[in-house]
Design an enzyme around this catalytic site. Structure first.
Site, PDB file in Angstrom:
ATOM      1  CG  ASP A  47       2.924   4.378  -4.255  1.00  0.00           C
ATOM      2  OD1 ASP A  47       2.989   5.561  -3.747  1.00  0.00           O
ATOM      3  OD2 ASP A  47       2.174   3.318  -3.769  1.00  0.00           O
ATOM      4  CG  HIS A  72      -4.369   0.488  -8.182  1.00  0.00           C
ATOM      5  ND1 HIS A  72      -5.754   0.472  -8.166  1.00  0.00           N
ATOM      6  CD2 HIS A  72      -3.704   1.399  -7.264  1.00  0.00           C
ATOM      7  CE1 HIS A  72      -5.861   1.213  -7.074  1.00  0.00           C
ATOM      8  NE2 HIS A  72      -4.856   1.882  -6.438  1.00  0.00           N
ATOM      9  CG  HIS A 103      -2.031   0.778   1.321  1.00  0.00           C
ATOM     10  ND1 HIS A 103      -2.575   1.639   0.453  1.00  0.00           N
ATOM     11  CD2 HIS A 103      -2.977   1.140   2.239  1.00  0.00           C
ATOM     12  CE1 HIS A 103      -3.489   2.393   0.588  1.00  0.00           C
ATOM     13  NE2 HIS A 103      -3.968   2.052   1.733  1.00  0.00           N
TER      14      HIS A 103
HETATM   15  N1  CMC Z   1       4.726  -7.149 -10.515  1.00  0.00           N
HETATM   16  C1  CMC Z   1       4.390  -8.311 -11.310  1.00  0.00           C
HETATM   17  N2  CMC Z   1       3.410  -8.950 -11.151  1.00  0.00           N
HETATM   18  C2  CMC Z   1       2.360  -8.281 -10.497  1.00  0.00           C
HETATM   19  C3  CMC Z   1       2.247  -7.106  -9.617  1.00  0.00           C
HETATM   20  C4  CMC Z   1       3.728  -6.466  -9.950  1.00  0.00           C
HETATM   21  N3  CMC Z   1       3.604  -5.188  -9.274  1.00  0.00           N
HETATM   22  N4  CMC Z   1       1.190  -6.844  -9.553  1.00  0.00           N
HETATM   23  C5  CMC Z   1       0.357  -7.811  -9.755  1.00  0.00           C
HETATM   24  N5  CMC Z   1       0.984  -8.917 -10.265  1.00  0.00           N
HETATM   25  C6  CMC Z   1       0.546 -10.055 -11.127  1.00  0.00           C
HETATM   26  C7  CMC Z   1       0.118 -11.295 -10.016  1.00  0.00           C
HETATM   27  O1  CMC Z   1       1.255 -12.141  -9.765  1.00  0.00           O
HETATM   28  C8  CMC Z   1      -0.893 -11.776 -10.445  1.00  0.00           C
HETATM   29  O2  CMC Z   1      -0.480 -12.641 -11.761  1.00  0.00           O
HETATM   30  P1  CMC Z   1      -1.156 -14.000 -11.734  1.00  0.00           P
HETATM   31  O3  CMC Z   1      -2.668 -13.792 -12.395  1.00  0.00           O
HETATM   32  O4  CMC Z   1      -0.185 -15.094 -12.830  1.00  0.00           O
HETATM   33  O5  CMC Z   1      -1.167 -14.890 -10.268  1.00  0.00           O
HETATM   34  C9  CMC Z   1      -1.744 -10.739 -11.154  1.00  0.00           C
HETATM   35  O6  CMC Z   1      -0.922  -9.804 -11.737  1.00  0.00           O
HETATM   36  C10 CMC Z   1      -2.911 -10.210 -10.543  1.00  0.00           C
HETATM   37  O7  CMC Z   1      -2.347  -9.664  -9.445  1.00  0.00           O
HETATM   38  P2  CMC Z   1      -3.122  -9.567  -7.794  1.00  0.00           P
HETATM   39  O8  CMC Z   1      -2.037  -9.727  -6.756  1.00  0.00           O
HETATM   40  O9  CMC Z   1      -4.336 -10.389  -7.842  1.00  0.00           O
HETATM   41  O10 CMC Z   1      -3.723  -8.110  -7.904  1.00  0.00           O
HETATM   42  P3  CMC Z   1      -4.274  -7.452  -6.532  1.00  0.00           P
HETATM   43  O11 CMC Z   1      -5.315  -6.517  -7.085  1.00  0.00           O
HETATM   44  O12 CMC Z   1      -4.531  -8.256  -5.775  1.00  0.00           O
HETATM   45  O13 CMC Z   1      -3.038  -6.529  -6.100  1.00  0.00           O
HETATM   46  C11 CMC Z   1      -1.390  -4.805  -5.860  1.00  0.00           C
HETATM   47  C12 CMC Z   1      -2.856  -5.067  -6.301  1.00  0.00           C
HETATM   48  C13 CMC Z   1      -1.159  -3.182  -5.906  1.00  0.00           C
HETATM   49  C14 CMC Z   1      -1.358  -5.089  -4.372  1.00  0.00           C
HETATM   50  C15 CMC Z   1      -0.425  -5.632  -6.711  1.00  0.00           C
HETATM   51  O14 CMC Z   1      -0.375  -4.965  -8.059  1.00  0.00           O
HETATM   52  C16 CMC Z   1       1.035  -5.360  -6.337  1.00  0.00           C
HETATM   53  O15 CMC Z   1       1.460  -5.943  -5.219  1.00  0.00           O
HETATM   54  N6  CMC Z   1       1.765  -3.962  -6.869  1.00  0.00           N
HETATM   55  C17 CMC Z   1       3.016  -3.718  -6.288  1.00  0.00           C
HETATM   56  C18 CMC Z   1       2.850  -2.948  -5.068  1.00  0.00           C
HETATM   57  C19 CMC Z   1       2.402  -1.557  -5.168  1.00  0.00           C
HETATM   58  O16 CMC Z   1       3.048  -0.793  -6.258  1.00  0.00           O
HETATM   59  N7  CMC Z   1       1.517  -0.929  -4.412  1.00  0.00           N
HETATM   60  C20 CMC Z   1       0.993   0.397  -4.676  1.00  0.00           C
HETATM   61  C21 CMC Z   1      -0.345   0.367  -5.056  1.00  0.00           C
HETATM   62  S1  CMC Z   1      -0.890   2.073  -5.421  1.00  0.00           S
HETATM   63  C22 CMC Z   1      -0.836   2.860  -4.100  1.00  0.00           C
HETATM   64  C23 CMC Z   1      -1.825   2.573  -3.034  1.00  0.00           C
HETATM   65  O17 CMC Z   1      -3.135   2.694  -3.469  1.00  0.00           O
HETATM   66  O18 CMC Z   1      -1.339   1.963  -1.896  1.00  0.00           O
END
Ligand code: CMC
Length: 436
Positions: A363, A307, A268
């Protein structure tokens, strides 16, 4: 029930049910009537991480993740970032309308005149270890504010609430700056009421021997834009924490401490800090392809990408990228920008990222700007928390005044052991010499 309804056939019983559709949703409680027998609890929905569940009705922030749209109270984020100020946006989030001239003047005055900390709060901060993470200090100190303002418990008194709002918005910036100064071993720089909210924050962070700190107007404006972009983002993890804690009618200081704790996590608000550490680890443009390969192999995530809601470019990232160039005009370009641009270029062309709709989020660039402005990495989540306080408070107040809201209490699907009898110690299996 008409066209705006859903007909459900329960194949276990052959019974049919009609459920109303309102605002594109059905009420989960309407599913309770779907039962196989009279003593059946009724059907529930299972939605870990709230992937498809609206927890509230809100009039504050609108996001269309597919189209990359973000609006506060109807106003596009691009217009606010261009024309407004953070304090005006905070007013808008809380009151629903932009202030007129007089209202804005009073609002600024009220916040400016609550920036000082009680000297004992300063002593609370002095108690932290010399290398305490500023986000840990912020969380702890905001929580401690509830002991200084016990009247804040009177959450349904409008006047009392107003007072806590001024205090929170004002003091969060002072506590943030003091946490930095404490870590640096520098004397605290007290607030300067002649400066803007952002200018004063820069003053409390960076003032040294000068009699009057004069913030650089470009950096002051950049911080203002960053604060506007971070002010609210509807039901994100920390806002959900704020509403959930607040639903127990906890005082706002304790609730904000909880929300800030949620923000601290690397998925986050801690992501901007993680982005910079990642760029440092990559070190050079040449090493970008190798890094992307490891991300695709699932070794780790590309921080600042992806996201839950935006499946198109995060509109905040577009604005931030522009601000980055304005800041670099003053500070000089940071070499990390080239690594970030290359990462973005490769990722946006790569099938792995395209298929999963992973784009840079807010970010991705904010950390590079903060670094150029001389903020240490540990301050990044704190810089997120300062403006997000306005969103948390607006959402908290909306929740308090919503007659449909009650204490937040999800259900669970219990999959643990069935009833069994207590086993006395002498009858339990011995596992190892250490535990024996
Ligand atoms: N790098 C590589 N792969 C990713 C990433 C990433 N940053 N984010 C998601 N994926 C992949 C994930 O492995 C999954 O792949 P598969 O379908 O093969 O298993 C797919 O994309 C869907 O991911 P998810 O975890 O189901 O997506 P989510 O909606 O639960 O997660 C998130 C959203 C923001 C937590 C995630 O994208 C992430 O961990 N990003 C990196 C951390 C980040 O930059 N966070 C800041 C968010 S914006 C500021 C805020 O609002 O806090």
């Amino acid at each position: 029930m008409g066209a705006n309804s859903l007909t459900i056939t329960d194949n276990r019983t052959g019974k049919e049910y009609e459920v109303a559709i309102e605002d594109g949703t059905i009420r989960a409680m309407d599913l309770r009537k779907i039962k196989v027998s009279d003593d059946d609890f009724g059907l529930m929905t299972y939605d870990p991480a709230f992937m498809n569940t609206a927890s509230c009705k809100s009039r504050i922030t609108f996001i269309d993740g597919d189209l990359g749209i973000l609006r506060y109270r109807g106003y596009p984020i691009e217009q606010l970032a261009e024309q407004s100020t953070y304090l005006e946006v905070a007013y808008l989030l809380l009151h629903g309308e932009l202030p007129n001239e007089g209202q804005l003047k009073d609002w600024k005055w009220d916040i400016t005149h609550h920036t000082f900390l009680h000297e004992s709060i300063k002593m609370v901060m002095d108690g932290f270890n010399y290398d305490a993470h500023p986000m840990g200090m912020l969380i702890g100190t905001i929580g401690a504010l509830s002991t200084f303002y016990p009247e804040a418990k009177d959450i349904f008194d409008e006047e009392c609430r107003k007072k806590q709002i001024y205090r929170l918005l004002a003091k969060v910036a002072t506590i943030a700056a003091f946490s930095y100064r404490h870590r640096k071993g520098l004397p605290y720089a007290y607030p300067d009421n002649d400066l803007s909210y952002e200018g004063n924050f820069l003053n409390m962070m960076f003032k040294t021997t000068e009699v009057k700190y004069e913030p650089n107007p470009v950096l002051e404006r950049a911080l203002n834009v960053l604060f506007i972009l971070h002010a609210d983002h509807e039901q994100n993890c920390s806002t959900n924490a704020m509403r959930s804690i607040g639903s127990a009618q906890t005082d706002p200081y304790s609730a904000i401490a909880g929300a800030a704790a949620a923000l601290y996590g690397p998925l986050h608000g801690g992501a901007n800090e993680a982005v910079l550490r990642m760029l440092r680890e990559i070190g050079s443009i040449q090493r970008v392809p190798e890094y992307i390969k490891r991300v695709k192999e699932g070794e780790f995530r590309l921080m600042g990408f992806g996201h839950r809601v935006y499946k198109n470019y995060d509109p905040r990232a577009t604005i931030i990228k522009k601000v980055a160039y304005e800041v670099f005009e003053v500070t000089g370009k940071d070499p990390m920008l080239d690594i970030a641009l290359e990462l973005e270029r490769i990722a946006l062309e790569d099938e792995y990222f395209v298929k999963r709709k992973l784009y840079p989020n807010v970010d991705f660039y904010s950390g590079i700007i903060y670094k150029a402005m001389r903020f240490p990495v540990e301050m990044f989540p704190v810089l997120f928390a300062i403006p997000r306080a306005s969103g948390w408070i607006a959402q908290w107040q909306e929740m308090l005044l919503d007659p449909e809201q009650k204490i937040a209490r999800p259900r669970q699907i219990y999959l643990g052991a069935d009833e069994r009898d207590y086993v006395p110690m002498e009858k339990r299996e011995k596992t190892s010499a250490v535990s024996a």
